[in-house]
Design a protein around this motif. Structure first.
Motif, short mmCIF file in Angstrom:
data_model
loop_
_atom_site.label_atom_id
_atom_site.label_comp_id
_atom_site.label_asym_id
_atom_site.label_seq_id
_atom_site.Cartn_x
_atom_site.Cartn_y
_atom_site.Cartn_z
N UNK A 215 -11.47 -3.23 -1.48
CA UNK A 215 -12.74 -3.53 -2.12
C UNK A 215 -12.83 -5.02 -2.45
N UNK A 216 -11.76 -5.57 -3.02
CA UNK A 216 -11.77 -6.97 -3.42
C UNK A 216 -11.90 -7.90 -2.20
N UNK A 217 -11.32 -7.53 -1.08
CA UNK A 217 -11.44 -8.35 0.13
C UNK A 217 -12.86 -8.36 0.68
N UNK A 218 -13.62 -7.31 0.43
CA UNK A 218 -14.98 -7.21 0.93
C UNK A 218 -16.03 -7.72 -0.04
N UNK A 219 -15.62 -8.20 -1.21
CA UNK A 219 -16.58 -8.72 -2.18
C UNK A 219 -17.04 -10.09 -1.72
N UNK A 220 -18.34 -10.23 -1.52
CA UNK A 220 -18.93 -11.52 -1.13
C UNK A 220 -20.20 -11.75 -1.93
N UNK A 221 -20.59 -12.99 -2.02
CA UNK A 221 -21.83 -13.33 -2.70
C UNK A 221 -22.55 -14.38 -1.86
N UNK A 222 -23.76 -14.08 -1.47
CA UNK A 222 -24.58 -15.01 -0.73
C UNK A 222 -25.91 -15.14 -1.46
N UNK A 223 -26.17 -16.28 -2.07
CA UNK A 223 -27.42 -16.45 -2.83
C UNK A 223 -28.64 -16.15 -1.96
N UNK A 224 -29.54 -15.37 -2.50
CA UNK A 224 -30.76 -15.01 -1.79
C UNK A 224 -30.62 -13.74 -0.99
N UNK A 225 -29.56 -13.60 -0.22
CA UNK A 225 -29.38 -12.42 0.62
C UNK A 225 -29.12 -11.18 -0.23
N UNK A 226 -28.47 -11.32 -1.37
CA UNK A 226 -28.14 -10.19 -2.20
C UNK A 226 -29.37 -9.56 -2.87
N UNK A 227 -30.48 -10.26 -2.89
CA UNK A 227 -31.67 -9.76 -3.57
C UNK A 227 -32.77 -9.32 -2.61
N UNK A 228 -32.46 -9.26 -1.32
CA UNK A 228 -33.49 -8.83 -0.36
C UNK A 228 -33.20 -7.45 0.15
#
Length: 98
Positions: free
Chosen positions: A85-98
């Motif tokens: 789970x921790x290896x797959x945690x990513x954050x991309x501004x903008x993409x996470x809210x669409x």
């Protein structure tokens, strides 16, 4: 609560255990929310009403959905394994809210 249990049984039969656990967790949080709301309404006075900003029941009701998101995320992390789970945690501004 009965609808939550019936829904969990149907989800378990159709989609598996993880989905049914998530549904039950959501049902438990919904029941807790309604209990907090009922407790808040039964003690309405001039000093204590549901609209006071410092009302503890209002604060708990506000934080309950955030607790549900954390609980569902933790349930998913424990299901797939914390390392994966921790290896797959990513954050991309903008993409996470669409």
């Amino acid at each position: 609560a009965a609808v939550g249990l019936l829904g969990a049984l149907l989800l378990y039969a159709n989609n598996g255990q993880e989905t049914a656990e998530g549904w039950l967790l959501g049902a438990v949080f919904a029941v807790l929310y309604l209990i907090l709301l009922q407790q808040d309404v039964t003690v309405i006075t001039v000093e204590s009403n549901p609209f006071n900003l410092t009302n503890p029941f209002r604060i708990l009701r506000f934080l309950l959905p955030f607790g549900l998101v954390v609980a569902l995320g933790l349930q998913h992390a424990l299901t797939v394994g914390l390392e994966e789970w921790w290896q797959n945690v990513t954050w991309q501004p903008g993409v996470n809210f669409t």
